[in-house]
Design an enzyme around this catalytic site. Structure first.
Site, PDB file in Angstrom:
ATOM      1  N   VAL A   1       0.516  -7.334   6.965  1.00  0.00           N
ATOM      2  CA  VAL A   1      -0.907  -7.046   6.823  1.00  0.00           C
ATOM      3  C   VAL A   1      -1.621  -7.126   8.164  1.00  0.00           C
ATOM      4  CG1 VAL A   1      -3.010  -7.627   5.572  1.00  0.00           C
ATOM      5  CG2 VAL A   1      -0.791  -8.094   4.554  1.00  0.00           C
TER       6      VAL A   1
ATOM      7  N   GLY B   1       4.562 -10.957   4.459  1.00  0.00           N
ATOM      8  CA  GLY B   1       5.516 -11.650   3.615  1.00  0.00           C
ATOM      9  C   GLY B   1       6.384 -10.605   2.986  1.00  0.00           C
ATOM     10  N   GLY B   2       6.965 -10.981   1.861  1.00  0.00           N
ATOM     11  CA  GLY B   2       7.856 -10.067   1.182  1.00  0.00           C
ATOM     12  C   GLY B   2       7.152  -8.795   0.747  1.00  0.00           C
ATOM     13  N   MET B   3       5.846  -8.898   0.552  1.00  0.00           N
ATOM     14  CA  MET B   3       5.126  -7.740   0.042  1.00  0.00           C
ATOM     15  C   MET B   3       4.644  -6.816   1.139  1.00  0.00           C
ATOM     16  SD  MET B   3       5.617  -8.436  -2.950  1.00  0.00           S
ATOM     17  CE  MET B   3       5.296  -6.761  -3.164  1.00  0.00           C
ATOM     18  N   GLY B   4       4.860  -7.180   2.367  1.00  0.00           N
ATOM     19  CA  GLY B   4       4.445  -6.275   3.414  1.00  0.00           C
ATOM     20  C   GLY B   4       3.741  -6.988   4.540  1.00  0.00           C
TER      21      GLY B   4
ATOM     22  N   GLY C   1      -0.811 -11.312   8.921  1.00  0.00           N
ATOM     23  CA  GLY C   1       0.275 -12.069   8.324  1.00  0.00           C
ATOM     24  C   GLY C   1       1.206 -11.114   7.624  1.00  0.00           C
TER      25      GLY C   1
ATOM     26  N   ASP D   1       3.175 -11.458 -10.027  1.00  0.00           N
ATOM     27  CA  ASP D   1       3.388 -12.351  -8.888  1.00  0.00           C
ATOM     28  C   ASP D   1       2.135 -13.180  -8.638  1.00  0.00           C
ATOM     29  OD1 ASP D   1       4.839 -13.527  -6.881  1.00  0.00           O
ATOM     30  OD2 ASP D   1       4.473 -11.929  -5.414  1.00  0.00           O
TER      31      ASP D   1
END
Lengths: 928, 237
Positions: free
Chosen positions: A110, A105-108, A103, A220
């Site tokens: 994976v 998201g904004g954090m990277g 998956g 977060d």
């Protein structure tokens, strides 16, 4: 030419793919000069998603399917993997082999990957492109990740390393957890039960308390950043990363809304962000868990932010009846607009959560905690103790002593935090806390140096580190790192507060001291919850080379510990399964009787063993009636077969078959009660496998093997540490399928999975056999030696050495040693098996003699063997083959498989008969 | 512990001098004969290894494509030859062999499971059912076979891309290994790989819906008899 055209299309296709779909048409219009090419690219773009899905799914059907154990909870969605955005699947990044995209998201982004060195799954998180673009963003990412990686807490996702791939991508390698994010749980469940919410909340608060202590603010906190693992523990992800992303975040379309919902007012207005912001977010998450909706909502981000700044959400207890008032108030306090009005710290929040009593009570009637050591059951109610100790100070002391509050926490309540007085009222009826520290989380405290002149400090430290390291390698254990226990080295607060601080359910402590010319290590296993001593052992070793001694002692202590802990965990899980205390006690006694019976059986005291088994059976009968929904009693009854019949005896009659069939019926009953009881499933597989060896009808036998295989595979799939199932499967593969490679694989896995050393000698022995048959002779010899050292009384590990001597290529044919072993085997064999074992050993000695160039002696030994048992024939066949007498060998082999068709598969691939492989008669024998 | 396992000597085969290095050298120079020779060896070896394990295609790391090929490499080439070039050439040939082994297996699976006259699913319906079972399912087998057909068509028009798919998909090779084996850049391999997947999928849809390729007429549709004929030698083992 064709290739030119293909390349042209390929380039446009690649360019267009990299763009958002809405921009593609314009690009193609501009870039492609030919209409035909444009059409082709468009057509490729149209099929791309389906194509990726097709290949992704088909790849799962290839022999190297990414997931070796698809978990039972996600098979249908397994195939619906998102495409692989960085196209890394199958690639090697650093030392990791990337398996699947998980998956992003904004954090990277994976990926799940495997670390081949340590053979464990890992999650790799790659820096998202918008951060990777700037040097500064990248450096911040690394700095934050590094700070977070120093955190070591059972509820914080473990970071292994921060590295850069060959292609220049920054990534974080972290622990991979089976499970789902809390976001997914909430999407599925809507709301969560109060008990469970509190349990998760405490874990989150404990994790934040430690992070805040280390000056790390998460920034977060949200359900998508919380993993709920398969063992139902929360792991907080992405510590501090938000800080690195903060600037870019707000400008990113589509992403912000979800995150904005958890933002604190100070975050929303760009003011400095500190620990109180995390507590706010916890409040939002708790609110969402309990009501299914977020407290601050709006159609677009600005509306959400306005709600955050201005609105007060309706109190929780008005939204949901079973939310205790205290909890509602606590969440309300977290959602105070002014940071200073929120709980003073995460540690305070944790305390307050621990004190919350649920009005409605847990969903089931509470089970009294199993009495442990010095805390009598009645005293575990604090109300009772509070009567004895009068005054607030007394209560405060008591709360501290029982690990409910840290001493500093109680007296340093900040403004707006719950006052000590308020705490006191909670503790009055704190009774027992619903949450128990997990016994599988272990802290190895520094061992003390008790030598007269403090000469052993270095030794004690080294030993502690060795022990810590050894336990780290045990599957299923979470070991607090050296770094985590370091603070308790000099200052030694009471054990209970250490346990609470580290969230460790098991503590290991001890000391080292010289005794005459040897060293003694005193080691204790302490229950973190009650501080009762579960184990206390003294081990002495002659003083020797320090390093070797440290290792040796650490190994010994680790073994003792694992065994003891295994029993604790088993008892605990049983306790959680039944509502009936009496049933639980009966099962516990029966389990003990069963263990004793097995021991007696090993010592060949069959009558006494059967007697104990009968007693256990009757206790289990009662237990099963007391709680008709509990699967453990019938499951254990099924297991009693291991005492009642000897699976490897070669002469089963109707009596044995009947016993086993009846025990299979008990396993069926257990599975009827609980189809997820993988212990019962394993036992059923095991019993079917045994029965298969002893039924006459080959078709029926094959069917039983198939069924056994299914049971075992399923048990392995459904439980995390299915050592017994893996071990049995390994035997089945070796003995009935002749599939040595697989057998070896499962033997290894069984050995690793046997975290609590329930079947250690079995797994060693199986590893030996599997290694031998796959030609890994050095491995086989090592397993055999290890077995001899650890289990000097077991005949198997004398026998294995004899087998090695008999096997060409495995060991030099040492005739003297072979005869010595025959004697050792005889000494370890009970009268009932004496004749058979002697015949088997003699057949092997004959093989050794043949190999050593003494054919006449070999023949003489072979002639003396009288047993007509098929296994003996099989082994004699081998000896004759070594003597060059093929016909004789084939006759014997043929006789063996006539009596035991199950030997065919093994014989076909047995290295012993390699030389016969091309012989037509041999082929006829193994595959008629 | 120093004496060598006797059964290795007994088997005879491993003693026969087989100049793998020479073959690999010639292979690198583009010799078809060398490729054929190597393919034969690797195919035999992979088949032997895979055969005992039919029921457990999946879920067995010891049977990973890469692991299988590695084992075959060690057995046939030995540990002495560590040259990276040789390895990737060997792997590329192995990928072809692996494809063949898998397709054989898929044919057998199809023949065993339905004897050749079950209703045909569309490619979309097929896609939904892929890769879910522990063993190769009928749908998986179907998918492998239709992929094989499509890949044959790709081979005719875009051989480089087809080889790339073979290496990546069937051989489990990385982009770098594939690039090395095919003598092209990694960017090309990566681009081909993505393009070929979409191309193949479209082609499979055509085959599945009974259409023929627009540019090339082949009799790729096989009848059940030829499947049976193909799997016949297997039963004599």
């Amino acid at each position: 030419m064709a290739e030119d055209r293909w390349d042209k299309i390929g380039k446009h296709f690649e360019e267009a793919r990299a763009m958002p779909p809405e921009k593609r048409a314009a690009y193609l219009e501009e870039a492609c000069e030919e209409e035909a090419i444009r059409k082709e690219v468009r057509s490729l773009l149209d099929t791309e998603t389906q194509a990726e899905e097709f290949f992704g799914r088909l790849a799962a059907a290839l022999p190297d399917a990414g997931d070796e154990e698809p978990s039972s909870r996600d098979p249908p969605t397994q195939g619906l993997r998102t495409p692989d955005p960085l196209d890394l699947e199958g690639e090697t990044v650093g030392r990791y082999v990337v398996e699947t995209h998980l998956g992003g998201g904004g954090m990277g982004v994976v990926y799940k990957a495997r670390d081949p060195e340590l053979d464990r799954p890992v999650a790799l998180k790659f820096l998202p492109p918008h951060l990777a673009a700037s040097e500064e963003g990248e450096q911040r990412f690394v700095r934050e990740a590094r700070a977070a990686s120093a955190l070591d807490h059972p509820h914080i996702a473990t970071i292994y390393e921060i590295a850069t791939s060959e292609a220049g991508h920054r990534f974080i390698a972290m622990a991979y957890y089976e499970g789902e994010t809390l976001k997914e749980t909430l999407a599925r469940e809507g709301t969560l039960p109060v008990e469970e919410t509190i349990r998760y909340a405490k874990q989150i608060a404990a994790a934040l308390a430690q992070a805040h202590d280390a000056d790390i603010v998460h920034r977060d906190v949200k359900p998508a950043n919380m993993m709920v693992t398969a063992s139902d523990e929360v792991k907080l992800l992405d510590f501090g990363l938000a800080k690195a992303a903060a600037d870019t975040r707000l400008t990113e379309p589509g992403h912000q809304l979800g995150t904005a919902a958890y933002m604190s007012p100070e975050q929303a207005t760009g003011k400095p962000v500190g620990p109180p912001s995390d507590l706010w977010a916890v409040g939002v998450v708790l609110y969402e868990m309990l009501t299914g909706t977020r407290p601050f909502t709006g159609e677009r981000a600005p509306a959400v932010l306005r709600a955050i700044l201005e609105e007060a959400p309706p109190p929780l207890h008005e939204q949901r009846d079973d939310v205790p008032l205290e909890l509602s108030q606590l969440v309300g306090q977290c959602l105070e607009k002014a940071p200073e009005n929120r709980p003073a710290s995460a540690a305070r929040l944790l305390q307050a959560l621990q004190a919350v009593r649920t009005e409605s009570g847990p969903p089931h009637a509470p089970i009294p905690r199993r009495p442990r050591a010095w805390i009598p059951e009645s005293l575990s109610s604090l109300g009772f103790l509070a009567l004895l100790v009068v005054g607030a100070a007394g209560v405060a002391w008591l709360a501290w002593a029982l690990g409910l509050v840290s001493p500093s926490g109680l007296f340093s309540a900040g403004p707006g935090g719950p006052s000590p007085r308020k705490d006191v009222t909670h503790f009055d009826n704190a009774g027992e806390r619903p949450e128990r520290l997990a016994p599988t989380t272990v802290a190895v405290l520094y061992f003390e140096d008790n030598s007269p002149g403090d000469t052993l400090t270095a030794f004690a430290d080294g030993f502690t580190e060795h022990l810590n390291h050894r336990l780290t390698t045990v599957d299923g254990l979470q070991v607090i790192s050296q770094h985590g226990v370091e603070p308790y080295r000099e200052a030694s607060p009471p054990l209970d507060s250490i346990a609470q601080r580290l969230q460790a359910g098991s503590l290991i402590t001890g000391s080292v001291q010289p005794v005459a010319d040897s060293l003694a290590v005193h080691v204790e296993l302490i229950d973190g919850e009650t501080q009762s001593h579960l184990m206390s052992e003294m081990i002495r070793r002659p003083a020797a080379e320090v390093f070797a001694l440290q290792k040796d002692l650490a190994r010994e202590v680790s073994r003792l510990f694992r065994k003891r802990l295994g029993r604790e965990i088993q008892l605990d899980s049983w306790q959680a399964e039944t509502q009936s205390v009496t049933a639980w006690r009966l099962v516990e006694r029966a389990d003990r009787l069963h263990a004793d019976a097995r021991q007696l059986e090993r010592e060949d005291q069959l009558a006494a063993a059967l007697d104990l088994a009968a007693q256990a059976d009757s206790l289990l009968d009662q237990a099963g009636a007391l709680d008709p929904d509990w699967s453990a009693p019938p499951a254990l009854r099924a297991r009693l077969a291991t005492v009642q019949v000897d699976p490897y005896a070669l002469d089963w009659g109707e009596r044995e078959r009947d016993i086993v069939r009846r025990r299979i019926a008990y396993a069926n009953e257990a599975l009827r009660r609980d189809s997820a009881d993988s212990g019962a499933r394993t036992t059923r597989g095991q019993l079917r496998f045994w029965l298969a060896q002893h039924v006459d009808d080959p078709e029926r036998s094959r069917m039983l093997v198939r069924q056994a295989e299914q049971d075992l595979h399923r048990a392995i799939r459904e439980s995390s540490g299915a050592a017994r199932a893996m071990y049995t499967l390994s035997r089945l593969l070796l003995e009935n399928r002749g599939d040595f490679q697989q057998a070896f694989y499962y033997a290894e896995r069984a050995h690793e999975a046997d975290a609590y050393l329930r079947i250690p000698s079995d797994t060693h022995h199986q590893l030996f056999y599997a290694a031998l048959n796959t030609g890994h002779f050095a491995d086989a010899a090592r397993q055999c030696r290890t077995g001899q050292r650890l289990y000097p009384k077991l005949v198997e590990f004398q026998n294995c050495e004899l087998t090695l001597l008999a096997t060409a290529g495995a060991a030099a044919p040492n005739v003297d040693r072979a005869w010595t072993l025959v004697e050792e085997i005889r000494e370890r064999t009970g009268p009932a098996k004496q004749a058979l074992y002697e015949a088997l050993s003699h057949a092997k000695v004959a093989a050794v003699l043949a190999r050593a160039g003494h054919p006449d002696s070999a023949r003489a030994v072979l002639r003396r063997i009288r047993e007509a048992n098929p296994l003996v024939s099989y082994q004699r066949a081998h000896a004759y083959l070594l003597l060059g007498e093929e016909t004789q060998a084939l006759d014997l082999l043929s006789r063996a498989v006539r009596q035991k068709p199950q030997y065919r598969a093994t014989a076909a691939k047995d290295p012993w008969f390699e030389a016969l492989r091309s012989h037509p008669r041999f082929q006829q024998i193994v595959d008629p | 512990m120093t004496d060598r396992p006797s059964h290795e000597k007994a088997s005879g085969q491993s003693q026969s001098p087989w100049d793998i290095t020479g073959i690999l050298d010639r292979l690198r120079e583009g010799s078809d004969a060398a490729e054929k020779a190597l393919f034969g060896r690797v195919y035999g070896e992979l088949r032997k290894r895979a055969r005992g394990q039919r029921r457990r295609w999946k879920g067995d790391p010891t049977l990973q494509t890469t692991a299988l090929v590695n084992e075959a490499y060690l057995k046939l080439v030995g540990q002495d030859d560590r040259s990276w070039k040789n390895r990737s050439h060997f792997f590329a040939v192995s990928a072809m062999a692996m494809r063949q082994v898998l397709i054989d297996h898929a044919r057998r699976t199809r023949a065993e499971k339905r004897g050749g006259d079950a209703p045909r699913l569309s490619l979309e319906a097929l896609r939904e059912k892929l890769g879910q079972e522990a063993a190769m399912s009928e749908e998986d087998a179907e998918a492998f076979l239709v992929l094989d057909d499509a890949l044959e068509r790709l081979e005719e028009t875009h051989p480089r891309a087809a080889r790339g798919v073979e290496c990546r998909f069937f051989g489990g090779m990385t982009i770098a290994e594939t690039a090395e084996a095919l003598g092209v850049s990694t960017a090309t391999v990566s681009r081909d790989w993505k393009q070929a997947k979409a191309w193949l999928y479209r082609e499979m849809q055509r085959i599945r819906s009974g259409g023929t390729p627009p540019d090339n007429d082949t009799d790729a549709e096989r009848n059940p008899e030829s499947d049976d004929a193909f799997s016949a030698p297997e039963s004599s083992f």
